[in-house]
Motif scaffolding. Structure first.
Motif, short mmCIF file in Angstrom:
data_model
loop_
_atom_site.label_atom_id
_atom_site.label_comp_id
_atom_site.label_asym_id
_atom_site.label_seq_id
_atom_site.Cartn_x
_atom_site.Cartn_y
_atom_site.Cartn_z
N ILE A 32 11.48 5.66 -9.42
CA ILE A 32 10.46 6.32 -8.58
C ILE A 32 9.42 5.30 -8.15
N ALA A 33 9.03 4.43 -9.10
CA ALA A 33 8.05 3.39 -8.76
C ALA A 33 8.63 2.47 -7.70
N THR A 34 9.88 2.11 -7.87
CA THR A 34 10.51 1.22 -6.90
C THR A 34 10.57 1.86 -5.53
N ALA A 35 10.80 3.17 -5.51
CA ALA A 35 10.83 3.88 -4.23
C ALA A 35 9.48 3.75 -3.54
N ALA A 36 8.42 3.87 -4.32
CA ALA A 36 7.08 3.71 -3.74
C ALA A 36 6.90 2.29 -3.22
N LEU A 37 7.33 1.31 -4.02
CA LEU A 37 7.24 -0.09 -3.58
C LEU A 37 8.00 -0.27 -2.27
N THR A 38 9.17 0.37 -2.18
CA THR A 38 9.98 0.28 -0.97
C THR A 38 9.18 0.74 0.23
N ALA A 39 8.53 1.88 0.04
CA ALA A 39 7.73 2.41 1.14
C ALA A 39 6.65 1.41 1.52
N PHE A 40 6.05 0.76 0.52
CA PHE A 40 4.96 -0.16 0.79
C PHE A 40 5.45 -1.38 1.58
N TYR A 41 6.51 -2.01 1.10
CA TYR A 41 6.90 -3.24 1.80
C TYR A 41 7.51 -2.94 3.16
N THR A 42 8.17 -1.78 3.29
CA THR A 42 8.71 -1.45 4.60
C THR A 42 7.57 -1.22 5.58
N GLY A 43 6.56 -0.50 5.10
CA GLY A 43 5.39 -0.27 5.94
C GLY A 43 4.73 -1.58 6.31
N LEU A 80 2.84 4.28 1.84
CA LEU A 80 2.85 4.08 3.29
C LEU A 80 1.42 4.01 3.81
N GLY A 81 0.60 4.95 3.35
CA GLY A 81 -0.79 4.94 3.77
C GLY A 81 -1.49 3.66 3.38
N GLY A 140 12.35 6.98 2.44
CA GLY A 140 12.68 8.23 1.77
C GLY A 140 11.69 9.32 2.08
N ILE A 141 11.16 9.34 3.30
CA ILE A 141 10.25 10.41 3.70
C ILE A 141 11.10 11.56 4.23
N PRO A 142 10.89 12.76 3.78
CA PRO A 142 11.66 13.87 4.37
C PRO A 142 11.24 14.10 5.81
N SER A 150 -0.18 0.79 2.94
CA SER A 150 0.27 -0.34 3.75
C SER A 150 -0.37 -0.28 5.12
N TYR A 151 -0.61 0.95 5.62
CA TYR A 151 -1.27 1.07 6.92
C TYR A 151 -2.69 0.51 6.82
N LEU A 152 -3.36 0.88 5.75
CA LEU A 152 -4.72 0.40 5.53
C LEU A 152 -4.74 -1.12 5.48
N PHE A 153 -3.80 -1.69 4.73
CA PHE A 153 -3.82 -3.13 4.48
C PHE A 153 -3.43 -3.92 5.73
N TYR A 154 -2.39 -3.48 6.42
CA TYR A 154 -1.76 -4.39 7.37
C TYR A 154 -1.91 -3.98 8.82
N ALA A 155 -2.18 -2.66 9.09
CA ALA A 155 -2.21 -2.27 10.49
C ALA A 155 -3.36 -2.96 11.21
N GLN A 156 -4.47 -3.17 10.50
CA GLN A 156 -5.62 -3.81 11.14
C GLN A 156 -5.80 -5.24 10.70
N ARG A 157 -4.92 -5.72 9.86
CA ARG A 157 -5.00 -7.11 9.37
C ARG A 157 -6.33 -7.37 8.69
N GLY A 158 -6.70 -6.49 7.81
CA GLY A 158 -7.95 -6.67 7.09
C GLY A 158 -7.84 -7.75 6.05
#
Lengths: 668, 151, 285
Positions: free
Chosen positions: A439-450, A556-557, A396-398, A559-567
């Motif tokens: 709204i919270a679920t939308a944020a969660l959606t962004a997180f798990y998709t990311g 989204l950010g 749901g990012i414009p 999730s990038y922090l958490f998973y992009a580098q596999r920290g």
């Protein structure tokens, strides 16, 4: 031309059906070309649908043939062409065409190749028939047809026990919903004017005015019950994640874009009825909200890429139901159009995401566990980009498609809380709670998709080992598999990435194109109950848009922090809240609970019935078979000793006996 | 005018007919020679014919006699086929004993043997199986091929 | 029926059964003593005489004499046919039965049938003779001619049947005080006065059925006065055969034809269709 197609809308379902029949009958000869008749049939159906989409105004319902005509029940094969129908038709046939093309590459080499396309053809015929039908009973017929096709496609690899079990589960859970639908039809038939179940009659003002309130509530509730099964809502959503056992194109077509929207479509179609029952609307919204949240929470921890997508589908369907439930009072048209719009956009980006997951799975040799691969962005650039576009739409990012539709649902929920307060204080707090949860679920959606995206395409490059027990090298290396070691991780063939690209383009533009211009709402307003009232004006809800976009970007950010580098952070958090993490990983134990509550008692009952059958019934039957044998063997067989004179003597004796009986009767 | 053939006369004839039929039946049931059995069956037909003629005479019409003519014809047919069959059967086992033909009995039923000393009569070898053979008309169907080996 | 008649009837059954049983060959082929044969002859004779006393004699003497002659000789011939050890004698005695029956046919006004029976059966008897001579004449008599298949049970069964028939017939005998052809006789109405006896009104469907069944061509001319029968004896029988029973004649002809073909098909010698593969074919080398 347009007029012709509007009056012969039956062509749309017949074309894929014909293609499917050709594939089924000629599969033996067509072999690797079995996809052709189906793809052509569905493609032609798409063209016809486009003509209908651009050309229809108002609604018409030509009768194709008379079907059932008995006293008190008249069911013609009558196809209705109005805004809702043409929109659904165009969406279904468009996605189906692309998925068929994709599948022609994805399924190559499968021994059941013709069977697959035959069932796909049948499915598209049923689905288009479902959205075209102008009569509740006709809808029910196609509803069941869709269910059967879904069963056949989930169990396509029926020699795999898990696939067979998943197909069975999907079918049985859907039966529960169909039961509700059937009861709703019986109820509706008994209270309607003239016992006529066509939409025109049921939703006519005269008929709706004549219904009792408890009838409306009951029928609406039963229809919603039916929709929860087909559209995978709590408590009947459990079949959808398991349905991922089917081939990925099937998941994309049926379990993301088309069949699961049938329930949403049914509720949208029944808007004039459901609007009269605010209780049911509130429960629709509440169930949708709960499902969306639950599925999003489960999706957070799943490691199977397709399962993440499945739970996100459940979650997004929950959003649609929230939108359907938000149509309080004169808000109905706006809310339902919002939900349908989300259905529309969701079909594109979810089909895209599934197909992209499918191409990942395809090139990983059947491995779909995200922990076994990573960093694929260099090896599969096209898949990576299209997946990214689909993910952005889902988050749901414009200005991607998902943003516009989700925003409409959220703002209709926001409005619903005020509206129901204004209408006399029915459930305003409930709608407010749902709004914030959404709204919270939308944020969660962004997180798990990311999370799914970054785990798959970012981080150090990892491929499944050749000796991976789940990997099938032959599956991965089409055209490459000659070498000594299998080649994992190549980009897929054009026949597969071209549909991805088209869908990605749609995922980017459809939201703005149809939503912002108001074309979508305008198109749907000819459908019953979906005309926006004169006194209703709606401006873009900047507050909701800002809040939800901010939440999504933050997630989204993160999730990038958490998973992009596999920290190590995710593991540490999981350790901190271990019980919650485990609960989410095990899908909140819903399947286990169902197992205890429903499956086990049924099994005990079945065991008792089996015992009764084996011990009592079977022995009774044996007795029935044993009696003549004993009687014949010991009593009658000695008479058959082969001596002619013996037979003649028996005959003579019988005649004499008969004569004596007659004499005795005549004397007395 | 009173008919000479009164009801009592009818009963006389019926009694003779019944006695003839019953005696024929005794013969059919008790004798073992196929030819004597055949004669007994003819005798039963004679008894029946007598009954029919007497009825026709009593009622004053021809119908009884017409029926008797039918019986005569049927008896002639029966005689021709029965004698042909007897010929075939005799060719098989060189005997007119009806007791030798018990093969149609129910499986598992014991063989009926009147005299233990006669038990070996069952050891007649079965002849080759044959079917009725008509002069072919039209295209003759394909027969199973066989070769006859003679030493 | 009076008690005396019942006693005689029972005597016919019991004595006839035991006499026939004594005369029949032994069950296991043993030779019966001459005394038992004599007793059998005597018992059967008594039974025959008892049966003869149950008959009502015809009115005229000559007809009565011939009737008794033919009847007794036919029954005695029948007993001898079934009890003779030698099938040749059986065939001869059967000829006697046929001759006597033909006589009885003559007495009951069936002249053509009497002649026809003699002619047809004479042929049949000669053929049977031929068969017997061809097939059954071995050294001495065949074993199976000296053995009977359970003679006791067979006789009992058949005389039980005879008993039921005789019982029914005796029960129908004219009671004393009822004249022949009495209008009030309710036992069996003759065809000519069926309508009156059954009380069927003319011009009803039932009456038309009776008229169809008893058409003028179907009536015996001498008995039924006032009929316009086609003729007497053979002419009358031929008339009714080719008018009222034409279909029957055709059917019977077809039956004869079929039996002729069947007999030829069965009796002609022919190669076996499935020969016994007792010795396998020799190797091709």
């Amino acid at each position: 031309m347009t007029e012709f197609f509007v009056h012969n809308a039956w062509i749309v379902p017949v074309l894929p059906l014909l293609g499917g029949l050709i594939a089924a009958v000629g599969g033996r000869r067509l072999k690797a070309y079995s996809y052709l008749p189906v793809a052509v049939g569905i493609g032609l159906a798409f063209l016809v649908s486009l003509v209908l989409l651009t050309g229809s105004g108002g609604h018409t319902q030509p009768t194709a043939i008379e079907w059932i005509d008995v006293a008190g029940l008249n069911v013609p094969f009558q196809f209705r062409v109005d805004g809702l129908t043409t929109m659904m038709l165009a969406m279904v046939t468009f996605v189906a065409t692309l998925v068929t093309v994709f599948a022609s590459g994805y399924m190559a080499g499968d021994p059941g190749y013709p069977r697959f396309f035959a069932i796909v053809g049948l499915f598209v015929a049923s689905m288009t028939g479902l959205v075209l039908s102008s009569h509740f009973i006709l809808t029910y017929v196609f509803w069941e047809g869709v269910g059967v096709c879904s069963y056949l496609l989930i169990g396509f690899w029926h020699s795999k026990p898990s696939a067979a079990a998943a197909a069975k589960k999907a079918f049985l859970v859907n039966r529960i919903g169909d039961f509700g639908f059937a009861i709703a039809l019986f109820w509706l038939w008994s209270v309607c004017i003239g016992h006529d179940l066509s939409y025109d009659n049921v939703f006519s003002k005269a008929n709706l005015a004549g219904l009792q309130h408890h009838d409306i509530v009951g029928i609406s509730f039963l229809l919603f019950w039916a929709a929860t099964a087909k559209s995978a809502q709590f408590p009947l959503y459990v079949w959808l994640p398991d349905a991922m056992e089917g081939p990925t194109p099937v998941s994309a077509l049926i379990h993301a874009a088309t069949m699961v929207t049938a329930g949403v479509y049914l509720i949208a179609r029944s808007t004039p009825l459901i609007v009269l029952a605010p209780e049911v609307q509130a429960s629709v919204a509440a169930v949708g909200c709960f499902t969306a949240l639950l599925a999003a929470l489960i999706a957070l921890t799943q490691n199977d890429l397709k399962r993440v997508m499945a739970y996100s589908t459940v979650s997004q369907l929950g959003f649609m139901f929230m939108g359907l439930g938000a149509g309080v009072g004169n808000l109905a048209a706006f809310a339902v159009i919002g939900a349908m719009f989300h259905l529309f956009t969701h079909a594109f980006f979810k089909a895209l995401l599934f197909l992209a997951s499918g191409s990942v799975m395809h090139s990983m040799g059947g491995v779909i566990d995200m922990r076994r691969f990573g960093g694929l962005r260099k090896r599969m650039p096209i898949t990576c980009i299209t997946f990214a576009l689909g993910s952005l739409a889902l988050m749901g990012i414009p200005p991607f498609a998902g943003f516009w539709s989700k925003d409409e649902i959220l703002s209709s929920l926001h409005l619903a809380s005020f509206k129901s307060e204004a209408l006399g204080g029915i459930y305003p707090t409930l709608y407010l709670v749902i709004y914030w949860t959404a709204i919270a679920t939308a944020a969660l959606t962004a997180f798990y998709t990311g999370r799914a995206f970054f785990m798959t395409f970012f981080g150090p490059e990892r491929l499944p080992k050749p000796d991976d027990p789940e990997a099938d090298p032959a599956d991965a290396g089409h055209g490459h598999g000659d070498g000594p070691d299998p080649h994992f991780g190549h980009e897929v063939a054009p026949v597969m990435w071209v549909p991805l690209a088209i869908l990605a383009f749609c995922a980017v533009v459809v939201g703005a194109l149809f939503g912002l211009t108001g074309w979508f709402a305008h198109h749907l307003e000819h459908s019953p109950g979906l005309a926006e009232p004169e006194d209703f004006h709606h401006a873009f809800d900047w507050f909701t848009a800002t809040v939800s976009t901010t939440g999504a970007l933050l997630a989204l950010g993160l999730s990038y922090l958490f998973y992009a580098q596999r920290g190590p952070i995710p593991a540490r958090i999981a350790g901190q809240i271990r019980p919650l993490y485990l609960a989410s990983l095990h899908k909140f134990y819903v399947d286990e609970i169902y197992n205890w509550i429903v499956v086990l008692p049924t099994k005990v009952l079945a065991g008792a019935a089996e015992f009764f059958d084996i011990v009592v019934v079977e022995n009774l039957v044996r007795l029935a078979g044993w009696l003549p044998r004993v009687f014949g063997k010991s009593l009658l067989a000695p008479f058959q000793n082969g001596l002619i004179q013996y037979y003649a003597a028996v005959t003579a004796l019988s005649v004499a006996g008969l004569l004596f009986v007659f004499l005795w009767l005549s004397v007395n | 005018m009173t008919d000479a053939f009164t009801f009592d006369m009818l009963i006389n004839y019926l009694m003779i007919g019944a006695a003839l039929m019953v005696l024929g039946m005794v013969g059919f049931l008790a004798r073992r020679n196929l030819i004597v059995m055949f004669l007994s069956a003819e005798m039963m037909l004679q008894g029946t014919a007598l009954t029919l003629v007497a009825f026709g005479r009593y009622h004053g019409n021809w119908t009884g006699q017409v029926f008797t003519i039918v019986i005569l014809t049927v008896a002639a047919c029966e005689a021709s086929i029965a004698l042909a069959l007897i010929l075939i059967l005799f060719n098989r086992k060189s005997s007119l004993d009806v007791t030798l033909w018990q093969e149609i009995r129910e499986p598992g039923q014991p063989l009926t043997v009147d005299d233990p000393s006669q038990a070996e009569v069952e050891q007649f070898e079965d002849g080759p199986e044959t079917y009725p053979h008509l002069t072919p008309a039209g295209i003759e169907p394909e027969h199973p091929t066989w070769t006859v080996h003679r030493n | 029926m009076d008690i005396f008649e019942i006693v005689r009837a029972i005597a016919v059954i019991v004595l006839g059964a035991s006499g026939t049983w004594l005369l029949l060959p032994h069950r296991h082929g043993r030779i019966k003593p001459a005394r038992s044969t004599l007793v059998g002859v005597v018992l059967s004779g008594i039974a025959l005489i008892c049966l003869a006393t149950l008959w009502k004699p015809p009115t005229t003497f000559l007809a009565g004499a011939f009737f008794y002659l033919f009847a007794l000789s036919s029954l005695a011939g029948a007993v001898l046919t079934i009890t003779s050890r030698n099938p040749v004698y059986s065939a001869l005695w059967f000829a006697a039965v046929v001759l006597s029956t033909a006589g009885l046919f003559l007495l009951s006004g069936a002249q053509f049938l009497a002649a026809g029976t003699i002619i047809v059966y004479a042929g049949a008897i000669i053929v049977t003779f031929l068969f017997v001579i061809m097939l059954a004449q071995k050294e001495g008599r065949a074993t199976y001619d000296r053995m009977a298949r359970s003679p006791g049970r067979a006789t009992a069964t058949c005389f039980l049947l005879f008993w039921s028939l005789l019982y029914a017939l005796i029960a129908l005998k004219t009671p004393p005080g009822l004249k022949p052809d009495d209008a009030t006789d309710s036992r069996l109405a003759r065809g000519s006065n069926l309508l009156i006896a059954k009380g069927i009104a003319p011009n009803t469907p039932e009456a038309s059925v009776v008229h169809r069944a008893l058409s003028p061509t179907n009536r015996l001319p001498d008995i039924d006065p006032g009929t316009t029968a086609l003729g007497r004896h053979v002419a009358g029988l031929g008339g009714t055969l080719y008018t009222d029973h034409l279909v029957t004649v055709e059917l019977v002809g077809a039956l004869l034809f079929a039996a002729l073909i069947g007999a030829i098909a069965i009796a002609t010698p022919k190669p076996p269709i499935r020969p016994v593969q007792s010795n396998p074919p020799p190797p091709a080398s």
